[in-house]
Design an enzyme around this catalytic site. Structure first.
Site, PDB file in Angstrom:
ATOM      1  N   TYR A   1      -8.686  15.347  -5.353  1.00  0.00           N
ATOM      2  CA  TYR A   1      -7.728  14.877  -6.370  1.00  0.00           C
ATOM      3  C   TYR A   1      -6.842  16.020  -6.874  1.00  0.00           C
ATOM      4  O   TYR A   1      -5.622  15.883  -6.952  1.00  0.00           O
ATOM      5  CB  TYR A   1      -8.525  14.247  -7.514  1.00  0.00           C
ATOM      6  CG  TYR A   1      -7.703  13.667  -8.628  1.00  0.00           C
ATOM      7  CD1 TYR A   1      -7.088  12.425  -8.497  1.00  0.00           C
ATOM      8  CD2 TYR A   1      -7.560  14.337  -9.846  1.00  0.00           C
ATOM      9  CE1 TYR A   1      -6.339  11.876  -9.539  1.00  0.00           C
ATOM     10  CE2 TYR A   1      -6.824  13.794 -10.891  1.00  0.00           C
ATOM     11  CZ  TYR A   1      -6.219  12.568 -10.734  1.00  0.00           C
ATOM     12  OH  TYR A   1      -5.490  12.024 -11.766  1.00  0.00           O
ATOM     13  N   SER A  28      -1.180  15.840 -12.742  1.00  0.00           N
ATOM     14  CA  SER A  28      -2.326  15.883 -13.663  1.00  0.00           C
ATOM     15  C   SER A  28      -2.568  17.335 -14.050  1.00  0.00           C
ATOM     16  O   SER A  28      -2.265  18.250 -13.267  1.00  0.00           O
ATOM     17  CB  SER A  28      -3.575  15.351 -12.958  1.00  0.00           C
ATOM     18  OG  SER A  28      -4.742  15.702 -13.696  1.00  0.00           O
ATOM     19  N   LYS A  53      -2.756  16.510  -6.655  1.00  0.00           N
ATOM     20  CA  LYS A  53      -1.921  16.657  -7.844  1.00  0.00           C
ATOM     21  C   LYS A  53      -1.163  17.990  -7.843  1.00  0.00           C
ATOM     22  O   LYS A  53      -0.046  18.082  -8.356  1.00  0.00           O
ATOM     23  CB  LYS A  53      -2.777  16.506  -9.107  1.00  0.00           C
ATOM     24  CG  LYS A  53      -3.371  15.097  -9.262  1.00  0.00           C
ATOM     25  CD  LYS A  53      -2.270  14.052  -9.336  1.00  0.00           C
ATOM     26  CE  LYS A  53      -2.781  12.639  -9.508  1.00  0.00           C
ATOM     27  NZ  LYS A  53      -1.686  11.663  -9.601  1.00  0.00           N
ATOM     28  N   ASN A  66       3.625   6.894  -9.677  1.00  0.00           N
ATOM     29  CA  ASN A  66       2.476   6.931 -10.583  1.00  0.00           C
ATOM     30  C   ASN A  66       1.158   6.536  -9.912  1.00  0.00           C
ATOM     31  O   ASN A  66       0.092   6.971 -10.357  1.00  0.00           O
ATOM     32  CB  ASN A  66       2.765   5.991 -11.771  1.00  0.00           C
ATOM     33  CG  ASN A  66       1.507   5.623 -12.530  1.00  0.00           C
ATOM     34  OD1 ASN A  66       1.017   6.393 -13.355  1.00  0.00           O
ATOM     35  ND2 ASN A  66       0.947   4.446 -12.241  1.00  0.00           N
ATOM     36  N   ILE A  83      -6.467  10.732 -20.459  1.00  0.00           N
ATOM     37  CA  ILE A  83      -5.803   9.550 -21.010  1.00  0.00           C
ATOM     38  C   ILE A  83      -6.770   8.376 -20.912  1.00  0.00           C
ATOM     39  O   ILE A  83      -7.444   8.204 -19.886  1.00  0.00           O
ATOM     40  CB  ILE A  83      -4.519   9.223 -20.198  1.00  0.00           C
ATOM     41  CG1 ILE A  83      -3.630  10.470 -20.038  1.00  0.00           C
ATOM     42  CG2 ILE A  83      -3.762   8.070 -20.829  1.00  0.00           C
ATOM     43  CD1 ILE A  83      -3.031  11.041 -21.294  1.00  0.00           C
ATOM     44  N   ASP A  87       0.864  -1.184   0.000  1.00  0.00           N
ATOM     45  CA  ASP A  87       0.000   0.000   0.000  1.00  0.00           C
ATOM     46  C   ASP A  87       0.900   1.233   0.000  1.00  0.00           C
ATOM     47  O   ASP A  87       1.588   1.496   0.993  1.00  0.00           O
ATOM     48  CB  ASP A  87      -0.904  -0.020   1.232  1.00  0.00           C
ATOM     49  CG  ASP A  87      -1.790   1.215   1.304  1.00  0.00           C
ATOM     50  OD1 ASP A  87      -1.741   2.046   0.374  1.00  0.00           O
ATOM     51  OD2 ASP A  87      -2.522   1.347   2.304  1.00  0.00           O
ATOM     52  N   VAL A  88       0.879   1.985  -1.094  1.00  0.00           N
ATOM     53  CA  VAL A  88       1.796   3.130  -1.222  1.00  0.00           C
ATOM     54  C   VAL A  88       1.558   4.205  -0.157  1.00  0.00           C
ATOM     55  O   VAL A  88       2.434   5.027   0.108  1.00  0.00           O
ATOM     56  CB  VAL A  88       1.725   3.782  -2.625  1.00  0.00           C
ATOM     57  CG1 VAL A  88       2.187   2.820  -3.707  1.00  0.00           C
ATOM     58  CG2 VAL A  88       0.339   4.326  -2.929  1.00  0.00           C
TER      59      VAL A  88
END
Ligand code: NDP
Length: 251
Positions: free
Chosen positions: A159, A146, A163, A94, A192, A67-68
């Site tokens: 989010y 992002s 970012k 990433n 993307i 788990d990052v």
């Protein structure tokens, strides 16, 4: 054997998977560009498939389930990777998630978890590789931000904060590490085609295309090729930058 040793977080799907493929299979003369350790969270079969696919091509790739967002787990995993691979030259942060909602409906948990997975993870991994990179006086760190970290987006306060935070972190660490030969840059993708954007319906996708001068969504490979460039020796005089890969959406 690869010429460099790389760590890529969130390697099992979408953009991360394309980055793993690009770094692990790019040929420099007779050698592969990098041996790659990639991190994932839940999909064991996705990790096994990717390792099998790339091993069959002769590349050296290994998966690590971590788990990052967990500082302790990340320190342990990076220690194991350095023991397995011998060193670490490249870190690509990433891994990321979305939990979109308008502010009035966004829970504290949805704010905190996105910040922990998207932003704190970048701190966790950078800290974990820093001793090795500073000692060897060289390394490349590429953080996936992002375009919404630059321009904002309604429904993505959590989010876009994570970012934007990545961009501030990137510039600060670029300044801290520049004299030790370590380059730290961010890539800011636009829209993307991955599972993350699959939930957009046709109307939403067409509306987005209005804002993209190149009139198409990007591919994971578009992002992966930029990461490959920033991870290589040709990018040695570039640091603290945010490269948008967005078909001209933000300029
Ligand atoms: P996907 O949802 O397709 O893949 C996310 C990856 O991150 C998976 O490999 C997943 O592993 C891993 N992951 C998620 N949470 C954790 C965790 N807690 N610990 C370890 N690994 C985790 O995402 P994308 O490929 O679309 O996005 C990749 C990055 O690019 C993200 O940072 C995203 O914010 C950014 N980005 C994407 C854009 C897009 O349009 N798609 C645009 C701009 C930026 P598992 O499968 O095991 O859960």
């Amino acid at each position: 054997m690869g010429l460099k040793k790389a760590i890529v977080t969130g390697g099992t799907r979408g953009i991360g998977k394309a980055i793993v493929r690009e770094l692990a299979t790019k040929k420099i003369g007779d050698d592969f560009f990098a041996d790659v350790a990639f991190i994932y969270n839940s999909c064991d079969s996705c990790a096994d498939e990717l390792v099998a696919e790339l091993t069959a091509l002769g590349a050296n790739v290994k998966a690590y389930k971590t788990d990052v967002a967990s500082f302790g787990d990340v320190q342990e995993t990076v220690k194991n990777i350095i023991a397995d691979f011998g060193s670490v030259d490249i870190l690509v942060n990433n891994a990321g998630i979305t939990k979109d909602n308008l502010l009035m409906r966004m829970s504290e948990e949805d704010f905190d978890s996105v910040i922990r997975v998207n932003l704190k993870s970048v701190f966790n991994f950078t800290k974990a590789v820093s001793r090795q990179m500073l000692k060897q006086r060289g390394g490349k760190i590429v953080n996936i931000s992002s375009v919404v970290g630059i321009i904002g987006n309604p429904g993505q306060a959590n989010y876009s904060s994570s970012k934007a935070g990545i961009i501030g972190f990137t510039k600060s660490i670029a300044k801290e590490f520049a004299s030790r030969g370590i380059n730290v840059n961010a890539v800011a993708p636009g829209y993307i085609k991955t599972e993350m954007t699959e939930s957009l319906n046709d109307n939403q996708q067409n509306a987005l295309l209005e804002f993209i001068p190149m009139k198409r969504m990007g591919t994971p490979e578009d992002v992966a090729k930029t990461v490959l460039f920033l991870s290589g020796d040709d990018a040695s005089y570039i640091t603290g930058q945010v490269i948008t890969v967005d078909g001209g959406m933000v300029m």
